[in-house]
Design an enzyme around this catalytic site. Structure first.
Site, PDB file in Angstrom:
ATOM      1  N   GLY A  12       0.912  -1.244  -0.127  1.00 56.68           N
ATOM      2  CA  GLY A  12      -0.073   0.002   0.207  1.00 56.68           C
ATOM      3  C   GLY A  12       1.198   0.847   0.301  1.00 56.68           C
ATOM      4  N   THR A  16       2.441   0.533  -7.163  1.00 59.54           N
ATOM      5  CA  THR A  16       1.729   0.357  -8.581  1.00 59.54           C
ATOM      6  C   THR A  16       1.973   1.495  -9.616  1.00 59.54           C
ATOM      7  OG1 THR A  16       0.205  -1.642  -7.464  1.00 59.54           O
ATOM      8  CG2 THR A  16      -1.029  -0.222  -9.431  1.00 59.54           C
ATOM      9  N   LYS A  32       1.531  -7.963 -13.781  1.00 57.99           N
ATOM     10  CA  LYS A  32       1.871  -8.630 -12.508  1.00 57.99           C
ATOM     11  C   LYS A  32       1.353  -9.897 -12.889  1.00 57.99           C
ATOM     12  CE  LYS A  32       0.158  -7.740  -7.969  1.00 57.99           C
ATOM     13  NZ  LYS A  32       0.878  -6.329  -7.632  1.00 57.99           N
ATOM     14  N   SER A  36      -4.174 -10.805  -6.151  1.00 50.31           N
ATOM     15  CA  SER A  36      -5.070 -11.000  -5.125  1.00 50.31           C
ATOM     16  C   SER A  36      -5.914 -10.125  -4.531  1.00 50.31           C
ATOM     17  CB  SER A  36      -4.280 -11.357  -3.419  1.00 50.31           C
ATOM     18  OG  SER A  36      -2.837 -12.274  -3.706  1.00 50.31           O
ATOM     19  N   GLU A  94       5.627  -5.914 -11.715  1.00 54.95           N
ATOM     20  CA  GLU A  94       4.846  -5.487 -10.430  1.00 54.95           C
ATOM     21  C   GLU A  94       4.623  -7.177  -9.010  1.00 54.95           C
ATOM     22  OE1 GLU A  94       2.035  -2.714  -7.528  1.00 54.95           O
ATOM     23  OE2 GLU A  94       1.805  -3.156  -9.656  1.00 54.95           O
ATOM     24  N   GLY A  95       5.724  -7.019  -8.396  1.00 51.52           N
ATOM     25  CA  GLY A  95       5.513  -8.169  -7.575  1.00 51.52           C
ATOM     26  C   GLY A  95       4.207  -7.644  -6.028  1.00 51.52           C
ATOM     27  N   GLY A  97       2.880  -6.682  -2.365  1.00 47.78           N
ATOM     28  CA  GLY A  97       3.291  -6.246  -1.351  1.00 47.78           C
ATOM     29  C   GLY A  97       5.177  -5.430  -1.113  1.00 47.78           C
ATOM     30  N   PRO A 178       6.042  12.748  -5.549  1.00 47.93           N
ATOM     31  CA  PRO A 178       5.099  12.648  -4.845  1.00 47.93           C
ATOM     32  C   PRO A 178       4.076  12.535  -5.292  1.00 47.93           C
ATOM     33  CG  PRO A 178       5.208  14.250  -6.756  1.00 47.93           C
ATOM     34  CD  PRO A 178       6.136  13.522  -7.419  1.00 47.93           C
TER      35      PRO A 178
END
Length: 202
Positions: A12, A16, A32, A36, A94-95, A97, A178
């Protein structure tokens, strides 16, 4: 040829969004491996909306919003590591977490990264606690022989934290994205251009 794996120091934190910025700037397809949680906008859907690039289908789409190893078990799915081989060619992968999130009960994302040997970009938040989380992530990747391309920071400027992570970690700082409000394809593209050198990703 642009080919990078994007990982983070936590979940989070905005990796992404950075993936979308990089994929859009370099006009590079996105993949990806495992998604999940399907109730909200998925990462692939966010990339398609923000970057407008080709998005390859996930190897696994898991309903349960949890770590892939647990989501797969709850969904009754067996994850085959061989199905997690990135397609050839230019690609942003992209992994999920952080780098040590379990893919299965015996395989971590960092283990996949070591197998792939694709340069990794570590995304780190700039808020309190980031020094520890970032250095632990860098150490875990280096211990597995994962090539690290550099660090990207996400959030408000924290110059000392950003500098000391890069210095102690021994990897270069690529820039900082940013917080954006509103977050649109246009504002994201402008922010990437203003805060990053495209040559660092060529």
């Amino acid at each position: 040829m642009t080919c990078f794996v994007i990982t983070g120091t936590d979940t989070g934190i905005g990796k992404t969004v950075f993936s979308a910025a990089l994929a859009g700037a370099m006009r590079t397809p996105y993949w990806k491996p495992i998604q999940s949680g399907l109730e909200d906008e998925t990462d692939s859907e966010a990339i398609a909306r923000l970057a407008g690039v080709a998005v390859l289908p996930e190897a696994y789409r898991l309903v349960t919003p949890a770590s892939p190893h647990l989501a797969a078990e709850i969904d009754g799915v067996t994850i085959d590591a061989e199905a997690l081989t990135p397609p050839e060619g230019a690609l942003i992968v992209e992994g999920a977490g952080g780098a040590l999130v379990p893919v299965t009960r015996s395989l971590l994302y960092a283990d996949l990264f070591a197998r792939w040997q694709i340069p990794v970009i570590v995304c780190a938040r700039t808020s309190l606690g980031t020094i520890n989380h970032s250095l632990l992530t860098i150490e875990a990747l280096k211990s597995r022989g994962v090539p690290i391309h550099g660090l990207v920071f996400l959030g408000d400027a924290m110059d000392d934290s950003e500098a000391i992570i890069a210095d102690i970690g021994g990897i270069r700082r690529l820039g900082r994205l940013p917080f954006l409000d509103p977050l649109t394809p246009e504002t994201l593209a402008q922010a990437f251009t203003a805060n990053f050198d495209r040559g660092d990703f060529a």
